[in-house]
Scaffold this active site. Structure first.
Site, short mmCIF file in Angstrom:
data_model
loop_
_atom_site.label_atom_id
_atom_site.label_comp_id
_atom_site.label_asym_id
_atom_site.label_seq_id
_atom_site.Cartn_x
_atom_site.Cartn_y
_atom_site.Cartn_z
N ALA A 11 0.83 -1.22 0.00
CA ALA A 11 0.00 0.00 0.00
C ALA A 11 0.86 1.26 0.00
CB ALA A 11 -0.89 0.00 1.24
N PHE A 12 0.28 2.36 -0.46
CA PHE A 12 0.91 3.67 -0.27
C PHE A 12 0.56 4.14 1.14
CE2 PHE A 12 0.47 4.61 -5.11
CZ PHE A 12 1.59 3.87 -5.36
N ASN A 64 -4.41 2.49 -5.62
CA ASN A 64 -3.38 1.51 -5.21
C ASN A 64 -3.77 0.69 -3.99
OD1 ASN A 64 -0.46 0.57 -5.56
ND2 ASN A 64 -0.54 1.13 -3.39
N TYR A 82 -6.01 7.68 3.42
CA TYR A 82 -5.14 6.53 3.68
C TYR A 82 -5.84 5.53 4.61
CZ TYR A 82 -1.55 3.79 6.03
OH TYR A 82 -0.85 2.75 6.58
N1 UFG Z 1 6.68 14.11 14.09
C1 UFG Z 1 7.33 15.28 14.41
N2 UFG Z 1 8.24 15.77 13.51
C2 UFG Z 1 8.52 15.15 12.33
C3 UFG Z 1 7.85 13.94 12.04
C4 UFG Z 1 6.93 13.44 12.94
O1 UFG Z 1 7.11 15.88 15.44
O2 UFG Z 1 9.33 15.67 11.58
C5 UFG Z 1 5.72 13.56 15.06
C6 UFG Z 1 4.33 13.42 14.50
O3 UFG Z 1 3.60 14.60 14.68
C7 UFG Z 1 3.78 12.25 15.33
C8 UFG Z 1 5.02 11.42 15.64
O4 UFG Z 1 6.13 12.25 15.39
O5 UFG Z 1 3.26 12.73 16.53
C9 UFG Z 1 5.14 10.21 14.75
O6 UFG Z 1 5.00 10.61 13.41
P1 UFG Z 1 5.28 9.65 12.16
O7 UFG Z 1 5.03 10.46 10.92
O8 UFG Z 1 6.55 8.96 12.34
O9 UFG Z 1 4.14 8.56 12.33
P2 UFG Z 1 2.56 8.75 12.41
O10 UFG Z 1 2.20 8.46 13.82
O11 UFG Z 1 2.07 10.00 11.84
O12 UFG Z 1 2.12 7.68 11.34
C10 UFG Z 1 2.11 6.33 11.60
C11 UFG Z 1 2.33 5.55 10.29
C12 UFG Z 1 1.20 5.80 9.34
C13 UFG Z 1 -0.08 5.53 10.03
C14 UFG Z 1 -0.18 6.31 11.29
C15 UFG Z 1 -1.40 6.01 12.06
O13 UFG Z 1 3.53 5.94 9.71
O14 UFG Z 1 1.34 4.97 8.24
O15 UFG Z 1 0.90 6.00 12.13
O16 UFG Z 1 -1.87 7.17 12.66
F1 UFG Z 1 -1.12 5.86 9.26
#
Ligand code: UFG
Length: 333
Positions: free
Chosen positions: A80-81, A97, A146
């Site tokens: 998946a994307f 996708n 997503y």
């Molecule tokens: N974060 C920052 N700075 C950055 C990147 C991320 O502060 O530069 C924070 C985000 O706000 C979040 C945490 O770090 O609070 C984790 O962020 P990620 O992007 O690493 O992961 P996510 O929790 O957003 O996303 C993950 C998966 C997704 C999924 C999601 C479910 O990567 O595929 O969990 O909510 F959809």
């Protein structure tokens, strides 16, 4: 499902797929990987026994060829994307996708009599948490295309299971993280948006700084809390899931998480300790669509699969990711 049969791993050249392929091979399993290499890396498939087919999961001709040429007993789908932000601006790409293409794959499976399917679902199918930790009965109201595309495929699987006898596991990952213990394969997204690799790149000096997306959340230190689950543990759960289904278990959905939450600030401090580097940090605005806290209730996976996270310590997770960033991944910068 026997050891003479192969497992088809769609998206096996990607982050979680490639770690699972290695564990499958280590467990004596024959593996065929189908990957279009849009985001995957051919070099992430390190075992020579693996048959690699470059192609798309929505390409029925390629699928017919794979199912005809190989004796496939089960399919794992990692292709998946997964860029949440992009899914909001380009939903068509995600529904194509993440929903339309897997329907072609499921049709091909039915046509070729393959009926075991392991699906990479996500905690993003739950949407904004109504309570914490999140168990599998939490309402599923995704807040971005997503998460919606993943939930739609979960619904398709439930209906196909009922009508066609498909046996599936929908594994709802929390935050996939870490890299292989031997540092050979790891996380290599382009573009990279995930917190751990970005923080470690800032530590390595290949990124200027890390921006914390919001410090005014209703959490103890104001930054978001997530459940970081090591990719080795994710891979292990897939192997247990396939065994369960092959042994006759009914289709199921379950969370894959540690049950332990870490804030962004906590993670950065721990990364400073692990790397011995000072990490330049900037406080930024909240990122749209980020819930304050996402932590799994992991009991169901333990009950159904006898699975629980081995990497419960963020330090270990960061150490494996750091070894990878300083090892093979360096060449990719
Ligand atoms: N974060 C920052 N700075 C950055 C990147 C991320 O502060 O530069 C924070 C985000 O706000 C979040 C945490 O770090 O609070 C984790 O962020 P990620 O992007 O690493 O992961 P996510 O929790 O957003 O996303 C993950 C998966 C997704 C999924 C999601 C479910 O990567 O595929 O969990 O909510 F959809």
């Amino acid at each position: 499902m026997t050891h003479e049969q192969s497992i088809l791993v769609v998206g096996g050249a990607g982050y979680i797929g490639s770690h699972t392929v290695r564990q499958l091979v280590d467990s004596g399993q024959k593996v065929v990987v189908l990957d279009n290499l849009v985001y995957g890396h051919r070099e992430a498939i390190v075992d020579e026994s693996v048959v690699f087919v470059e192609g798309d999961l929505g390409d029925r001709a390629v699928l017919d060829r794979v199912f005809t040429q190989h004796h496939i007993g089960a399919v794992m789908h990692f292709a998946a994307f997964a860029y949440v932000g992009e899914s909001v601006t380009e939903p068509a790409k995600y529904y194509q996708n993440n929903l339309a293409a897997p329907l072609v794959l499921l049709d091909a499976m039915r046509a070729h009599g393959v009926n075991i399917f392991i699906f990479s679902s996500t905690c993003a199918t739950y949407g904004n948490p109504e309570y914490m930790p999140l168990d599998e009965n939490h309402p599923q109201n995704p807040i971005n295309p997503y998460g919606a595309s993943k939930l739609m495929l979960e619904r398709v699987l439930a209906d196909y299971s009922h009508a066609y006898g498909l046996k599936y596991a929908a594994l709802r990952y929390f935050n996939a993280s870490g890299c292989s213990e031997d540092g050979k394969i790891g996380e290599d997204h382009n573009p990279e948006t995930h917190l751990i690799p970005l923080v470690l790149e800032a530590a390595a000096g290949t990124r200027e700084k890390i921006i914390i997306f919001g410090t005014d959340y209703p959490t103890p230190d104001g930054s978001c809390i997530r459940d970081y689950i090591h990719v080795h543990d994710l891979a292990r759960a897939h192997i247990l899931a396939i065994q369960q289904l092959a042994d006759g278990a009914a289709s199921f959905q379950c969370n894959l998480g540690t049950g332990i939450g870490h804030s962004v600030k906590e993670l950065i401090s721990e990364a400073e300790r692990v790397t011995g580097k000072q990490i330049p940090v900037e406080i930024g605005e909240r990122r749209a669509g980020d819930p304050p806290e996402l932590v799994a209730a992991p009991a169901k996976a333990k009950e159904l699969l006898g699975w629980e996270a081995e990497y419960k310590d963020l330090t270990k997770i960061l150490e494996t990711a750091w070894a990878w960033i300083n090892g093979p991944r360096q060449g990719h910068f």
